[in-house]
Design an enzyme around this catalytic site. Structure first.
Site, PDB file in Angstrom:
ATOM      1  CD1 TRP A  30      -4.967   3.079   7.478  1.00 20.39           C
ATOM      2  CD2 TRP A  30      -2.761   2.797   7.622  1.00 20.39           C
ATOM      3  NE1 TRP A  30      -4.474   4.077   8.289  1.00 20.39           N
ATOM      4  CE2 TRP A  30      -3.113   3.938   8.387  1.00 20.39           C
ATOM      5  CE3 TRP A  30      -1.418   2.431   7.563  1.00 20.39           C
ATOM      6  CZ2 TRP A  30      -2.179   4.697   9.073  1.00 20.39           C
ATOM      7  CZ3 TRP A  30      -0.487   3.184   8.252  1.00 20.39           C
ATOM      8  CH2 TRP A  30      -0.872   4.318   8.984  1.00 20.39           C
ATOM      9  CB  SER A  64      -6.522  -3.483  10.369  1.00 23.90           C
ATOM     10  OG  SER A  64      -5.977  -3.705   9.081  1.00 23.90           O
ATOM     11  CB  ILE A 140       3.304  -2.711   7.556  1.00 22.99           C
ATOM     12  CG1 ILE A 140       2.632  -3.407   6.361  1.00 22.99           C
ATOM     13  CG2 ILE A 140       4.826  -2.785   7.430  1.00 22.99           C
ATOM     14  CD1 ILE A 140       2.939  -2.767   5.011  1.00 22.99           C
ATOM     15  CG  HIS A 146      -0.547   2.332  16.514  1.00 19.21           C
ATOM     16  ND1 HIS A 146      -0.974   2.538  15.233  1.00 19.21           N
ATOM     17  CD2 HIS A 146      -1.569   2.714  17.302  1.00 19.21           C
ATOM     18  CE1 HIS A 146      -2.198   3.014  15.244  1.00 19.21           C
ATOM     19  NE2 HIS A 146      -2.576   3.133  16.488  1.00 19.21           N
ATOM     20  CG  PHE A 171      -7.451 -13.417  10.859  1.00 18.35           C
ATOM     21  CD1 PHE A 171      -6.095 -13.634  10.651  1.00 18.35           C
ATOM     22  CD2 PHE A 171      -7.842 -12.341  11.637  1.00 18.35           C
ATOM     23  CE1 PHE A 171      -5.136 -12.794  11.212  1.00 18.35           C
ATOM     24  CE2 PHE A 171      -6.887 -11.501  12.213  1.00 18.35           C
ATOM     25  CZ  PHE A 171      -5.536 -11.728  11.994  1.00 18.35           C
ATOM     26  NE  ARG A 185       3.883 -13.785   5.305  1.00 18.16           N
ATOM     27  CZ  ARG A 185       5.185 -13.791   5.030  1.00 18.16           C
ATOM     28  NH1 ARG A 185       5.707 -12.931   4.149  1.00 18.16           N
ATOM     29  NH2 ARG A 185       6.000 -14.665   5.615  1.00 18.16           N
TER      30      ARG A 185
HETATM   31  N1  LIG Z   1      -0.820   1.479  10.793  1.00 13.03           N
HETATM   32  C1  LIG Z   1      -1.864   0.799  10.208  1.00 13.03           C
HETATM   33  C2  LIG Z   1      -3.185   1.104  10.499  1.00 13.03           C
HETATM   34  N2  LIG Z   1      -3.491   2.105  11.377  1.00 13.03           N
HETATM   35  C3  LIG Z   1      -4.805   2.723  11.429  1.00 13.03           C
HETATM   36  C4  LIG Z   1      -5.775   1.972  12.341  1.00 13.03           C
HETATM   37  O1  LIG Z   1      -6.120   0.711  11.811  1.00 13.03           O
HETATM   38  C5  LIG Z   1      -7.062   2.785  12.529  1.00 13.03           C
HETATM   39  O2  LIG Z   1      -7.657   3.003  11.266  1.00 13.03           O
HETATM   40  C6  LIG Z   1      -6.804   4.111  13.203  1.00 13.03           C
HETATM   41  O3  LIG Z   1      -6.098   3.898  14.420  1.00 13.03           O
HETATM   42  C7  LIG Z   1      -8.116   4.858  13.506  1.00 13.03           C
HETATM   43  O4  LIG Z   1      -8.959   4.079  14.319  1.00 13.03           O
HETATM   44  N3  LIG Z   1      -4.193   0.390   9.942  1.00 13.03           N
HETATM   45  C8  LIG Z   1      -3.930  -0.631   9.051  1.00 13.03           C
HETATM   46  O5  LIG Z   1      -4.856  -1.280   8.546  1.00 13.03           O
HETATM   47  N4  LIG Z   1      -2.634  -0.939   8.758  1.00 13.03           N
HETATM   48  C9  LIG Z   1      -1.576  -0.254   9.309  1.00 13.03           C
HETATM   49  O6  LIG Z   1      -0.401  -0.594   9.016  1.00 13.03           O
HETATM   50  C1  LIG Z   2       0.467  -0.838  12.275  1.00  9.86           C
HETATM   51  C2  LIG Z   2       0.700   0.572  12.660  1.00  9.86           C
HETATM   52  O1  LIG Z   2      -0.101   1.192  13.321  1.00  9.86           O
HETATM   53  C3  LIG Z   2       2.028   1.175  12.324  1.00  9.86           C
HETATM   54  O2  LIG Z   2       2.194   1.096  10.930  1.00  9.86           O
HETATM   55  C4  LIG Z   2       2.116   2.618  12.779  1.00  9.86           C
HETATM   56  O3  LIG Z   2       3.479   2.998  12.641  1.00  9.86           O
HETATM   57  P1  LIG Z   2       4.228   3.654  13.905  1.00  9.86           P
HETATM   58  O4  LIG Z   2       4.318   2.583  14.970  1.00  9.86           O
HETATM   59  O5  LIG Z   2       5.623   4.013  13.389  1.00  9.86           O
HETATM   60  O6  LIG Z   2       3.430   4.839  14.353  1.00  9.86           O
END
Ligand SMILES: Nc1c(NC[C@H](O)[C@H](O)[C@H](O)CO)[nH]c(=O)[nH]c1=O
Ligand SMILES: CC(=O)[C@@H](O)COP(=O)(O)O
Length: 222
Positions: A30, A64, A140, A146, A171, A185
């Site tokens: 991601w 992640s 992000i 979420h 980490f 970053r």
């Molecule tokens: N929104 C972000 C995600 N979302 C996906 C989750 O980490 C995971 O892969 C999914 O929920 C399936 O289990 N992941 C990131 O690394 N960064 C994001 O901003």
């Molecule tokens: C870190 C996330 O899961 C986030 O980017 C997902 O975006 P949203 O909260 O608008 O569904």
């Protein structure tokens, strides 16, 4: 914004030699442009400290949230790989010992496959357990909760794994509220704050330091 002369990681107190370490990196995909920059910074810093390219194992997962599981499995896989390399060493040493008893067996009759396999071959990748794992991701904030739930789960998950396994887990997860916070970053910032600092470099430093210190601690050396 915090004072740059205060915040940040100073140079390590000791210059560690990474040439004998085996490091795994597992990264999420991601936010790929940021991940790519973080990965480059991490690998460059590992190699700058002497870690051999062939002893840096890189795996990826979708996001992640998958990092804790993949990190745990990589640690276990490294131990299994090492154990699989060990029997041939045991077999060979047994053969050697038997040859002391049974004069009909000479070391010269050993086939190439019977020769002791070393955990670190002279001209190939190591098969020792990993000395450290670097788990890299970039979260992000979006418009829902979420972000918060994943950040919390991943952080606690990675910490739990290193404490349970005794293998250092660095980490390497950015938890950014905006795209620009993440870009800065990763050292690829685009705003008035400039390019920023690639945190992957800090993670590469931490991995070699913890690998070195943990090797001593595991032997009771302080
Ligand atoms: N929104 C972000 C995600 N979302 C996906 C989750 O980490 C995971 O892969 C999914 O929920 C399936 O289990 N992941 C990131 O690394 N960064 C994001 O901003
Ligand atoms: C870190 C996330 O899961 C986030 O980017 C997902 O975006 P949203 O909260 O608008 O569904």
């Amino acid at each position: 914004m915090s004072d740059p002369t205060i915040k940040g990681l100073p140079p390590p107190p000791t210059k560690y030699d990474g040439s004998d370490f085996r490091i795994a990196i597992v990264h999420a995909r991601w936010n790929d442009s940021i991940i790519k920059a973080l990965l480059e910074g991490t690998i460059n810093k590992l190699k700058e400290q002497g870690v051999k390219q062939e002893n840096i194992v890189v795996k990826s997962v979708p996001g992640s949230y998958e990092l804790p599981f993949a990190t745990k499995q990589l640690i276990e896989a490294g131990k299994i790989q090492s154990a699989n390399a060990a029997p041939s060493m045991i077999a060979s040493s047994t053969t050697n010992l038997l040859s002391l008893i049974d004069n009909t067996t000479t070391t010269s009759s050993q086939s190439q496959s019977e020769k002791p396999a070393t955990a670190t071959t002279t001209n190939g990748p190591s098969t020792k357990p990993f000395d450290a794992i670097i788990s890299i991701g970039c979260l992000i904030k979006g418009s829902t909760m979420h972000f918060e739930y994943i950040c919390d789960a991943v952080t606690h998950g990675l910490m739990k794994i290193q404490l349970e396994t005794g293998t250092p887990v660095i980490f390497g997860v950015l938890t950014a509220l905006t795209d620009d916070q993440a870009l800065e970053r990763a050292g690829i910032g685009r705003g008035e704050k400039g390019k920023g600092h690639n945190h992957g470099e800090d993670w590469g430093l931490a991995a070699v330091e913890l690998a070195a210190q943990n090797r001593d601690w595991a032997k009771g050396v302080l």
